[in-house]
Design a protein around this motif. Structure first.
Motif, PDB file in Angstrom:
ATOM      1  N   LEU A  33    -146.925 -38.372 101.307  1.00  0.00           N
ATOM      2  CA  LEU A  33    -145.973 -37.378 100.814  1.00  0.00           C
ATOM      3  C   LEU A  33    -144.572 -37.713 101.302  1.00  0.00           C
ATOM      4  CD1 LEU A  33    -147.920 -34.121 101.792  1.00  0.00           C
ATOM      5  CD2 LEU A  33    -147.922 -35.245  99.572  1.00  0.00           C
ATOM      6  N   THR A  34    -143.575 -37.322 100.519  1.00  0.00           N
ATOM      7  CA  THR A  34    -142.201 -37.414 101.006  1.00  0.00           C
ATOM      8  C   THR A  34    -141.987 -36.298 102.020  1.00  0.00           C
ATOM      9  OG1 THR A  34    -141.300 -35.891  99.367  1.00  0.00           O
ATOM     10  CG2 THR A  34    -141.432 -38.245  98.739  1.00  0.00           C
ATOM     11  N   ARG A  35    -140.893 -36.350 102.760  1.00  0.00           N
ATOM     12  CA  ARG A  35    -140.593 -35.277 103.717  1.00  0.00           C
ATOM     13  C   ARG A  35    -140.507 -33.924 103.005  1.00  0.00           C
ATOM     14  NH1 ARG A  35    -138.600 -36.488 108.895  1.00  0.00           N
ATOM     15  NH2 ARG A  35    -138.402 -38.702 109.270  1.00  0.00           N
ATOM     16  N   ALA A  36    -139.836 -33.883 101.871  1.00  0.00           N
ATOM     17  CA  ALA A  36    -139.679 -32.617 101.137  1.00  0.00           C
ATOM     18  C   ALA A  36    -141.041 -32.104 100.658  1.00  0.00           C
ATOM     19  CB  ALA A  36    -138.732 -32.804  99.958  1.00  0.00           C
ATOM     20  N   GLU A  37    -141.898 -33.000 100.133  1.00  0.00           N
ATOM     21  CA  GLU A  37    -143.229 -32.585  99.689  1.00  0.00           C
ATOM     22  C   GLU A  37    -144.059 -32.054 100.864  1.00  0.00           C
ATOM     23  OE1 GLU A  37    -143.996 -35.678  95.990  1.00  0.00           O
ATOM     24  OE2 GLU A  37    -144.374 -36.349  98.047  1.00  0.00           O
ATOM     25  N   ALA A  38    -143.946 -32.711 102.015  1.00  0.00           N
ATOM     26  CA  ALA A  38    -144.691 -32.278 103.196  1.00  0.00           C
ATOM     27  C   ALA A  38    -144.239 -30.889 103.636  1.00  0.00           C
ATOM     28  CB  ALA A  38    -144.525 -33.282 104.334  1.00  0.00           C
ATOM     29  N   ALA A  39    -142.928 -30.638 103.600  1.00  0.00           N
ATOM     30  CA  ALA A  39    -142.399 -29.331 103.996  1.00  0.00           C
ATOM     31  C   ALA A  39    -142.908 -28.246 103.050  1.00  0.00           C
ATOM     32  CB  ALA A  39    -140.872 -29.357 104.009  1.00  0.00           C
ATOM     33  N   ARG A  40    -142.893 -28.512 101.744  1.00  0.00           N
ATOM     34  CA  ARG A  40    -143.392 -27.529 100.767  1.00  0.00           C
ATOM     35  C   ARG A  40    -144.899 -27.304 100.931  1.00  0.00           C
ATOM     36  NH1 ARG A  40    -139.912 -30.315  97.421  1.00  0.00           N
ATOM     37  NH2 ARG A  40    -141.613 -31.480  96.463  1.00  0.00           N
ATOM     38  N   THR A  41    -145.647 -28.369 101.189  1.00  0.00           N
ATOM     39  CA  THR A  41    -147.095 -28.258 101.371  1.00  0.00           C
ATOM     40  C   THR A  41    -147.419 -27.414 102.593  1.00  0.00           C
ATOM     41  OG1 THR A  41    -147.446 -30.393 100.310  1.00  0.00           O
ATOM     42  CG2 THR A  41    -149.231 -29.574 101.699  1.00  0.00           C
ATOM     43  N   ALA A  42    -146.649 -27.597 103.667  1.00  0.00           N
ATOM     44  CA  ALA A  42    -146.880 -26.823 104.891  1.00  0.00           C
ATOM     45  C   ALA A  42    -146.717 -25.336 104.621  1.00  0.00           C
ATOM     46  CB  ALA A  42    -145.924 -27.274 105.991  1.00  0.00           C
ATOM     47  N   VAL A  43    -145.686 -24.976 103.897  1.00  0.00           N
ATOM     48  CA  VAL A  43    -145.466 -23.561 103.581  1.00  0.00           C
ATOM     49  C   VAL A  43    -146.559 -23.050 102.665  1.00  0.00           C
ATOM     50  CG1 VAL A  43    -143.928 -21.912 102.437  1.00  0.00           C
ATOM     51  CG2 VAL A  43    -143.000 -23.629 103.970  1.00  0.00           C
ATOM     52  N   GLY A  44    -146.981 -23.853 101.700  1.00  0.00           N
ATOM     53  CA  GLY A  44    -148.061 -23.451 100.803  1.00  0.00           C
ATOM     54  C   GLY A  44    -149.353 -23.198 101.562  1.00  0.00           C
ATOM     55  N   SER A  45    -149.599 -23.999 102.594  1.00  0.00           N
ATOM     56  CA  SER A  45    -150.810 -23.839 103.399  1.00  0.00           C
ATOM     57  C   SER A  45    -150.730 -22.625 104.308  1.00  0.00           C
ATOM     58  CB  SER A  45    -151.039 -25.082 104.254  1.00  0.00           C
ATOM     59  OG  SER A  45    -151.270 -26.188 103.430  1.00  0.00           O
ATOM     60  N   ALA A  46    -149.523 -22.166 104.587  1.00  0.00           N
ATOM     61  CA  ALA A  46    -149.331 -21.049 105.516  1.00  0.00           C
ATOM     62  C   ALA A  46    -148.973 -19.761 104.787  1.00  0.00           C
ATOM     63  CB  ALA A  46    -148.245 -21.410 106.519  1.00  0.00           C
ATOM     64  N   ARG A  47    -149.394 -19.616 103.540  1.00  0.00           N
ATOM     65  CA  ARG A  47    -149.054 -18.413 102.758  1.00  0.00           C
ATOM     66  C   ARG A  47    -149.474 -17.125 103.446  1.00  0.00           C
ATOM     67  NH1 ARG A  47    -147.405 -19.808  97.568  1.00  0.00           N
ATOM     68  NH2 ARG A  47    -148.117 -21.857  96.931  1.00  0.00           N
ATOM     69  N   SER A  48    -150.544 -17.171 104.208  1.00  0.00           N
ATOM     70  CA  SER A  48    -151.021 -15.948 104.867  1.00  0.00           C
ATOM     71  C   SER A  48    -150.196 -15.595 106.101  1.00  0.00           C
ATOM     72  CB  SER A  48    -152.489 -16.102 105.260  1.00  0.00           C
ATOM     73  OG  SER A  48    -152.616 -17.141 106.212  1.00  0.00           O
ATOM     74  N   VAL A  49    -149.290 -16.485 106.494  1.00  0.00           N
ATOM     75  CA  VAL A  49    -148.449 -16.234 107.671  1.00  0.00           C
ATOM     76  C   VAL A  49    -147.182 -15.537 107.204  1.00  0.00           C
ATOM     77  CG1 VAL A  49    -147.173 -17.269 109.577  1.00  0.00           C
ATOM     78  CG2 VAL A  49    -149.351 -18.262 108.844  1.00  0.00           C
ATOM     79  N   ARG A  50    -146.992 -14.311 107.656  1.00  0.00           N
ATOM     80  CA  ARG A  50    -145.841 -13.531 107.239  1.00  0.00           C
ATOM     81  C   ARG A  50    -144.550 -14.229 107.660  1.00  0.00           C
ATOM     82  NH1 ARG A  50    -145.943  -7.323 108.567  1.00  0.00           N
ATOM     83  NH2 ARG A  50    -148.050  -8.048 108.651  1.00  0.00           N
ATOM     84  N   GLY A  51    -143.635 -14.385 106.736  1.00  0.00           N
ATOM     85  CA  GLY A  51    -142.330 -14.958 107.033  1.00  0.00           C
ATOM     86  C   GLY A  51    -142.318 -16.475 107.130  1.00  0.00           C
ATOM     87  N   ALA A  52    -143.372 -17.146 106.665  1.00  0.00           N
ATOM     88  CA  ALA A  52    -143.397 -18.613 106.730  1.00  0.00           C
ATOM     89  C   ALA A  52    -142.295 -19.169 105.842  1.00  0.00           C
ATOM     90  CB  ALA A  52    -144.753 -19.141 106.292  1.00  0.00           C
ATOM     91  N   THR A  53    -141.522 -20.097 106.373  1.00  0.00           N
ATOM     92  CA  THR A  53    -140.465 -20.741 105.610  1.00  0.00           C
ATOM     93  C   THR A  53    -140.614 -22.248 105.740  1.00  0.00           C
ATOM     94  OG1 THR A  53    -138.969 -20.707 107.501  1.00  0.00           O
ATOM     95  CG2 THR A  53    -138.835 -18.849 105.965  1.00  0.00           C
ATOM     96  N   ALA A  54    -140.052 -22.962 104.802  1.00  0.00           N
ATOM     97  CA  ALA A  54    -140.129 -24.421 104.823  1.00  0.00           C
ATOM     98  C   ALA A  54    -139.329 -24.966 105.998  1.00  0.00           C
ATOM     99  CB  ALA A  54    -139.590 -24.995 103.519  1.00  0.00           C
ATOM    100  N   PRO A  55    -139.907 -25.902 106.755  1.00  0.00           N
ATOM    101  CA  PRO A  55    -139.141 -26.525 107.832  1.00  0.00           C
ATOM    102  C   PRO A  55    -138.059 -27.413 107.238  1.00  0.00           C
ATOM    103  CG  PRO A  55    -141.274 -27.603 107.573  1.00  0.00           C
ATOM    104  CD  PRO A  55    -141.250 -26.424 106.642  1.00  0.00           C
ATOM    105  N   ALA A  56    -137.033 -27.665 108.004  1.00  0.00           N
ATOM    106  CA  ALA A  56    -136.000 -28.598 107.564  1.00  0.00           C
ATOM    107  C   ALA A  56    -136.637 -29.970 107.420  1.00  0.00           C
ATOM    108  CB  ALA A  56    -134.871 -28.645 108.584  1.00  0.00           C
ATOM    109  N   GLU A  57    -136.194 -30.732 106.441  1.00  0.00           N
ATOM    110  CA  GLU A  57    -136.767 -32.065 106.231  1.00  0.00           C
ATOM    111  C   GLU A  57    -136.687 -32.908 107.496  1.00  0.00           C
ATOM    112  OE1 GLU A  57    -135.994 -34.395 102.748  1.00  0.00           O
ATOM    113  OE2 GLU A  57    -135.740 -32.589 101.537  1.00  0.00           O
ATOM    114  N   SER A  58    -135.636 -32.715 108.281  1.00  0.00           N
ATOM    115  CA  SER A  58    -135.481 -33.511 109.507  1.00  0.00           C
ATOM    116  C   SER A  58    -136.531 -33.157 110.558  1.00  0.00           C
ATOM    117  CB  SER A  58    -134.079 -33.321 110.091  1.00  0.00           C
ATOM    118  OG  SER A  58    -133.875 -31.952 110.397  1.00  0.00           O
TER     119      SER A  58
END
Length: 151
Positions: free
Chosen positions: A57-82
């Protein structure tokens, strides 16, 4: 490091592969209060065999995937690409004993623990037997008292 009420220590060591951290590749060494090694757990047994360490995955794809996996976590936001880090994922074989210990306070039966962790009842029983042996106790109630898990 975790220290139990009886003075037993559990030291976690991280693992790396070709300079990359291995998620689920940690080693935990268990020592009695007198320093004697009583056992160990290796999350991923065997040699890691990877032909290359090119990310899927690219950094951006990995960040989006992480948030998608954490949908049940209230307030989950995408990490910065860095902040996205390339890792070797070996967590499919992660040890379940810490999770079983956590559930011993909350759940009464092996069947309920198995359901919560998506394991068979036999797998829960086998892990509990290893925990009893490691902590030199005869059963669940004594394990809960020894580790200070009682409510």
């Amino acid at each position: 490091m975790q220290i139990d009420r009886d003075g037993a220590r559990h030291v976690r060591y991280d693992r790396s592969h070709r300079g990359l951290p291995v998620v689920g590749g940690d080693l935990v060494v268990h020592r009695a209060a007198d320093g004697r090694i009583t056992g160990s757990d290796l999350a991923h047994r065997g040699k890691l065999v990877l032909p290359r360490v090119t990310p899927k995955l690219t950094r951006a794809e990995a960040a989006r995937t992480a948030v998608g996996s954490a949908r049940s976590v209230r307030g989950a936001t995408a990490p910065a690409e860095s902040d996205v880090e390339l890792v070797v994922y070996a967590a499919d074989a992660a040890p379940v004993q810490p999770h079983i210990l956590g559930l011993l306070r909350e759940v009464a039966t092996n069947r309920e623990i198995a359901a919560a962790l998506h394991l068979s009842v036999k797998a829960v029983e086998a892990n509990l037997t290893r925990l009893y042996r490691r902590h030199q106790v005869r059963g669940r109630a004594e394990l809960v008292r020894t580790l200070g898990l009682a409510r």
